[in-house]
Design a protein around this motif. Structure first.
Motif, PDB file in Angstrom:
ATOM      1  N   MET A  44       0.836  -1.202   0.000  1.00 42.63           N
ATOM      2  CA  MET A  44       0.000   0.000   0.000  1.00 42.63           C
ATOM      3  C   MET A  44       0.868   1.249   0.000  1.00 42.63           C
ATOM      4  O   MET A  44       1.931   1.289   0.628  1.00 42.63           O
ATOM      5  N   VAL A  45       0.418   2.283  -0.718  1.00 42.99           N
ATOM      6  CA  VAL A  45       1.002   3.612  -0.624  1.00 42.99           C
ATOM      7  C   VAL A  45      -0.001   4.484   0.108  1.00 42.99           C
ATOM      8  O   VAL A  45      -1.208   4.388  -0.114  1.00 42.99           O
ATOM      9  N   GLN A  46       0.487   5.355   1.013  1.00 36.38           N
ATOM     10  CA  GLN A  46      -0.426   6.074   1.897  1.00 36.38           C
ATOM     11  C   GLN A  46       0.128   7.439   2.276  1.00 36.38           C
ATOM     12  O   GLN A  46       1.319   7.597   2.540  1.00 36.38           O
ATOM     13  N   SER A  47      -0.780   8.425   2.308  1.00 37.24           N
ATOM     14  CA  SER A  47      -0.425   9.763   2.788  1.00 37.24           C
ATOM     15  C   SER A  47      -0.481   9.828   4.311  1.00 37.24           C
ATOM     16  O   SER A  47      -1.347   9.213   4.936  1.00 37.24           O
ATOM     17  N   TRP A  48       0.431  10.653   4.872  1.00 40.59           N
ATOM     18  CA  TRP A  48       0.452  10.917   6.311  1.00 40.59           C
ATOM     19  C   TRP A  48       0.591  12.420   6.563  1.00 40.59           C
ATOM     20  O   TRP A  48       1.316  12.850   7.437  1.00 40.59           O
ATOM     21  N   TYR A  49      -0.123  13.240   5.775  1.00 44.19           N
ATOM     22  CA  TYR A  49       0.005  14.690   5.886  1.00 44.19           C
ATOM     23  C   TYR A  49       1.491  15.074   5.829  1.00 44.19           C
ATOM     24  O   TYR A  49       2.196  14.695   4.904  1.00 44.19           O
ATOM     25  N   LYS A  50       1.984  15.823   6.836  1.00 45.73           N
ATOM     26  CA  LYS A  50       3.396  16.225   6.790  1.00 45.73           C
ATOM     27  C   LYS A  50       4.334  15.089   7.179  1.00 45.73           C
ATOM     28  O   LYS A  50       5.554  15.252   7.130  1.00 45.73           O
ATOM     29  N   GLY A  51       3.759  13.950   7.544  1.00 45.11           N
ATOM     30  CA  GLY A  51       4.575  12.752   7.709  1.00 45.11           C
ATOM     31  C   GLY A  51       4.982  12.166   6.374  1.00 45.11           C
ATOM     32  O   GLY A  51       5.796  11.241   6.320  1.00 45.11           O
ATOM     33  N   GLY A  52       4.408  12.681   5.281  1.00 42.73           N
ATOM     34  CA  GLY A  52       4.809  12.300   3.935  1.00 42.73           C
ATOM     35  C   GLY A  52       4.056  11.107   3.379  1.00 42.73           C
ATOM     36  O   GLY A  52       2.955  10.759   3.831  1.00 42.73           O
ATOM     37  N   VAL A  53       4.656  10.481   2.383  1.00 46.95           N
ATOM     38  CA  VAL A  53       4.093   9.315   1.706  1.00 46.95           C
ATOM     39  C   VAL A  53       4.854   8.080   2.162  1.00 46.95           C
ATOM     40  O   VAL A  53       6.082   8.054   2.141  1.00 46.95           O
ATOM     41  N   SER A  54       4.117   7.064   2.567  1.00 49.31           N
ATOM     42  CA  SER A  54       4.719   5.816   3.016  1.00 49.31           C
ATOM     43  C   SER A  54       4.299   4.682   2.091  1.00 49.31           C
ATOM     44  O   SER A  54       3.130   4.602   1.695  1.00 49.31           O
ATOM     45  N   ILE A  55       5.243   3.824   1.721  1.00 45.04           N
ATOM     46  CA  ILE A  55       4.941   2.602   0.979  1.00 45.04           C
ATOM     47  C   ILE A  55       5.235   1.441   1.926  1.00 45.04           C
ATOM     48  O   ILE A  55       6.352   1.315   2.427  1.00 45.04           O
ATOM     49  N   TRP A  56       4.215   0.626   2.186  1.00 48.25           N
ATOM     50  CA  TRP A  56       4.403  -0.433   3.181  1.00 48.25           C
ATOM     51  C   TRP A  56       3.756  -1.738   2.733  1.00 48.25           C
ATOM     52  O   TRP A  56       2.814  -1.755   1.956  1.00 48.25           O
ATOM     53  N   ASP A  57       4.305  -2.831   3.228  1.00 51.47           N
ATOM     54  CA  ASP A  57       3.941  -4.189   2.822  1.00 51.47           C
ATOM     55  C   ASP A  57       3.216  -4.875   3.982  1.00 51.47           C
ATOM     56  O   ASP A  57       3.749  -4.988   5.085  1.00 51.47           O
ATOM     57  N   PHE A  58       1.963  -5.307   3.737  1.00 57.33           N
ATOM     58  CA  PHE A  58       1.229  -6.048   4.771  1.00 57.33           C
ATOM     59  C   PHE A  58       0.840  -7.437   4.276  1.00 57.33           C
ATOM     60  O   PHE A  58      -0.166  -8.014   4.690  1.00 57.33           O
ATOM     61  N   THR A  59       1.678  -8.021   3.382  1.00 57.62           N
ATOM     62  CA  THR A  59       1.440  -9.383   2.903  1.00 57.62           C
ATOM     63  C   THR A  59       1.356 -10.351   4.076  1.00 57.62           C
ATOM     64  O   THR A  59       0.478 -11.227   4.125  1.00 57.62           O
ATOM     65  N   ASP A  60       2.264 -10.194   5.022  1.00 57.73           N
ATOM     66  CA  ASP A  60       2.169 -10.893   6.297  1.00 57.73           C
ATOM     67  C   ASP A  60       1.352  -9.993   7.216  1.00 57.73           C
ATOM     68  O   ASP A  60       1.863  -9.004   7.755  1.00 57.73           O
ATOM     69  N   SER A  61       0.083 -10.329   7.383  1.00 60.44           N
ATOM     70  CA  SER A  61      -0.837  -9.450   8.111  1.00 60.44           C
ATOM     71  C   SER A  61      -0.347  -9.109   9.512  1.00 60.44           C
ATOM     72  O   SER A  61      -0.622  -8.014  10.019  1.00 60.44           O
ATOM     73  N   ALA A  62       0.350 -10.034  10.122  1.00 60.25           N
ATOM     74  CA  ALA A  62       0.784  -9.840  11.506  1.00 60.25           C
ATOM     75  C   ALA A  62       2.075  -9.052  11.615  1.00 60.25           C
ATOM     76  O   ALA A  62       2.442  -8.605  12.714  1.00 60.25           O
ATOM     77  N   ASN A  63       2.776  -8.861  10.483  1.00 58.77           N
ATOM     78  CA  ASN A  63       4.088  -8.211  10.528  1.00 58.77           C
ATOM     79  C   ASN A  63       4.272  -7.230   9.372  1.00 58.77           C
ATOM     80  O   ASN A  63       5.124  -7.424   8.500  1.00 58.77           O
ATOM     81  N   PRO A  64       3.475  -6.172   9.313  1.00 59.10           N
ATOM     82  CA  PRO A  64       3.642  -5.187   8.240  1.00 59.10           C
ATOM     83  C   PRO A  64       4.948  -4.414   8.403  1.00 59.10           C
ATOM     84  O   PRO A  64       5.459  -4.261   9.520  1.00 59.10           O
ATOM     85  N   ARG A  65       5.471  -3.908   7.271  1.00 58.01           N
ATOM     86  CA  ARG A  65       6.732  -3.168   7.322  1.00 58.01           C
ATOM     87  C   ARG A  65       6.780  -2.135   6.206  1.00 58.01           C
ATOM     88  O   ARG A  65       6.230  -2.342   5.125  1.00 58.01           O
ATOM     89  N   GLU A  66       7.420  -1.020   6.482  1.00 54.84           N
ATOM     90  CA  GLU A  66       7.589   0.017   5.472  1.00 54.84           C
ATOM     91  C   GLU A  66       8.735  -0.356   4.540  1.00 54.84           C
ATOM     92  O   GLU A  66       9.780  -0.858   4.974  1.00 54.84           O
ATOM     93  N   ILE A  67       8.547  -0.103   3.231  1.00 55.89           N
ATOM     94  CA  ILE A  67       9.599  -0.410   2.251  1.00 55.89           C
ATOM     95  C   ILE A  67      10.078   0.835   1.507  1.00 55.89           C
ATOM     96  O   ILE A  67      11.043   0.767   0.743  1.00 55.89           O
ATOM     97  N   GLY A  68       9.433   1.988   1.714  1.00 49.69           N
ATOM     98  CA  GLY A  68       9.881   3.212   1.056  1.00 49.69           C
ATOM     99  C   GLY A  68       9.111   4.403   1.575  1.00 49.69           C
ATOM    100  O   GLY A  68       8.027   4.263   2.164  1.00 49.69           O
TER     101      GLY A  68
END
Length: 472
Positions: free
Chosen positions: A381-405
């Motif tokens: 998923m790519v997601q906005s966080w206002y001034k936290g910016g844009v996060s690209i994160w992987d939740f393929t493993d539902s229990a262990n999501p992680r940011e990749i960019g």
């Protein structure tokens, strides 16, 4: 229809007659404004992970800058992106993503300007009391006087000259809406989310435990009208916990903030203030609640929902602090103001984990609008966080999501809000910044490279399709 040009500027005023009402639109930017490119992008104003780079920015321009203007949501059709704004919308030509241009801008105030598109129709949400439904209306916050709020419908067959064709009033306005095509291909339905009723507002009375469903006949969109107003919370929903940020609190449910539909699965997921909801939408005109969940420990305001590609998971976001707070401070922690990842088993939603960006930020930093990056077998998923910016994160493993960019604007990048919405469309990430215009980003990573081969004809973040659907 008439058009008049004033002086040597690129401003046009176009009047369209709807029944006995004259509605005026101001179109700006017909002399296309090119994006900045190369070394002038202002790299000192942001930082990125090594796999993400900014490739273009189209600066915000008048009349959709200043005076209450604020960029909001995005929708896409063909080679065009439509950027919503509290004061109207902008149509961008993105045929060349590294050199996008402004085709037209429509000045038609009425926050918050969420947009969706179907064919030549553009739908625009108005969640602000206006003196009437025209583009010349003024703010009308005195509930004792006549006012209007709801959904505006535009014809964008001519991208350089959009036409306003219809307005549909809905109770409590339209904070967001979800476009859901019917199964016959003759109509579309708009699930209108709104909230915050008040006894002082004659058309927004409590308890307001419902949504509005607008039916739009595609052969005659001027006949669009409210079809039903299903009550979702006959028991009143979450009673809430009093308080305010940064103290723990839960907003009382009095309507929904956002709904995301997965038409081919006959499912929708609703973020409804104090409740997360799963709907059966096999009958498009009558969405039916099949599951409700609450998280009174960590969620303050259920804000939006995103399915994974298979429709077997939902990510719910929490807008802790109402979109104007710094929720990424260490003292807030990594579970409050985070996303919640839920697996769907039958009609049950099972909590698996929280995800929050791993960077601390003392500015406005709140989970906001995002979408999937279409990679088969992966949930990214790519997601906005206002001034936290844009996060690209992987939740393929539902229990262990992680940011990749990530793409992180620095405090030197002026403006009150930061990135409002960030979506992946045909090889690029488009981020609509509240004051800084449209950012175009690119991620180059083995985990996401496959997505570059996925071509979408249309994209509405609240109307999801699987990779196998004909939309791609």
């Amino acid at each position: 229809m008439r058009a008049t040009r004033f002086g040597s500027t690129s401003r046009y005023v176009t009047a369209a007659v709807i029944g006995a009402t004259t509605i005026s639109l101001s179109l700006w930017g017909t002399a296309s404004a090119a994006a900045q490119n190369g070394p002038d992008l202002g790299q000192e104003n942001f930082v990125t992970s090594p796999n993400v780079r900014q490739v273009a920015n189209v600066a915000a321009t008048a009349p959709l800058l200043g005076g209450g203007a604020r960029s909001s949501d995005l929708a896409f059709t063909g080679d065009y992106a439509i950027g919503g704004n509290y004061n109207g919308f902008t149509i961008y030509d993105i045929k060349h993503p590294k050199k996008p241009t402004i085709v037209s801008q429509v000045l038609c105030p009425g926050s918050q300007g969420d947009v969706s598109v179907h064919g030549d129709l553009l739908f625009y949400s108005v969640d602000a009391r206006r003196s009437d439904d025209s583009c010349n209306s003024v703010s009308q916050n005195d509930g004792s006087k006549p006012y209007w709020e709801g959904v505006r419908i535009f014809d964008i067959s001519d991208k350089a000259n959009p036409k306003y064709i219809k307005a549909v009033e809905t109770d409590c306005g339209s904070h967001t809406h979800t476009m859901v095509p019917d199964k016959a291909g003759t109509d579309v339905y708009l699930y209108v989310s709104s909230y915050a009723p008040s006894a002082s507002l004659p058309k927004c009375q409590p308890p307001h435990d419902k949504i509005s469903v607008i039916k739009v006949p595609l052969a005659n969109p001027s006949a669009a009208a409210v079809n039903s107003t299903p009550v979702l919370f006959p028991d009143g929903g979450n009673a809430g916990t009093p308080g305010s940020f940064p103290n723990h609190y839960v907003r009382q449910t009095s309507g929904c903030h956002d709904i995301t539909a997965f038409p081919e699965k006959d499912l929708a997921a609703g973020a409804c203030m104090g409740d997360g909801v799963l709907f059966d939408i096999s009958d498009r005109a009558a969405p039916r609640v099949i599951e409700k969940i609450q998280d009174n420990v960590n969620f303050a305001f259920w804000h939006s929902a995103t399915f994974n590609n298979d429709g077997t998971k939902v990510v719910f976001t929490d807008e802790l602090g109402g979109g104007g707070a710094a929720t990424c401070k260490p003292e807030i922690g990594q579970t409050r103001g985070a996303n919640g990842v839920y697996d769907i088993t039958g009609t049950d939603l099972g909590f698996k984990s929280y995800f929050k960006i791993p960077r601390h930020d003392s500015e406005i930093c709140v989970a906001h609008n995002g979408s999937l990056i279409p990679v088969a077998g992966k949930d990214i998923m790519v997601q906005s966080w206002y001034k936290g910016g844009v996060s690209i994160w992987d939740f393929t493993d539902s229990a262990n999501p992680r940011e990749i960019g990530h793409f992180d604007p620095l405090p030197s990048r002026i403006g009150p809000s930061g990135t409002w919405s960030a979506y992946y469309y045909n090889g690029y990430i488009y981020s609509n910044d509240g004051q800084q215009g449209l950012d175009v980003l690119q991620i180059n990573d083995p985990l996401t490279d496959e997505a570059k081969s996925v071509h979408q004809k249309v994209f509405n973040a609240q109307t999801q399709y699987s990779l196998r659907h004909g939309n791609n």
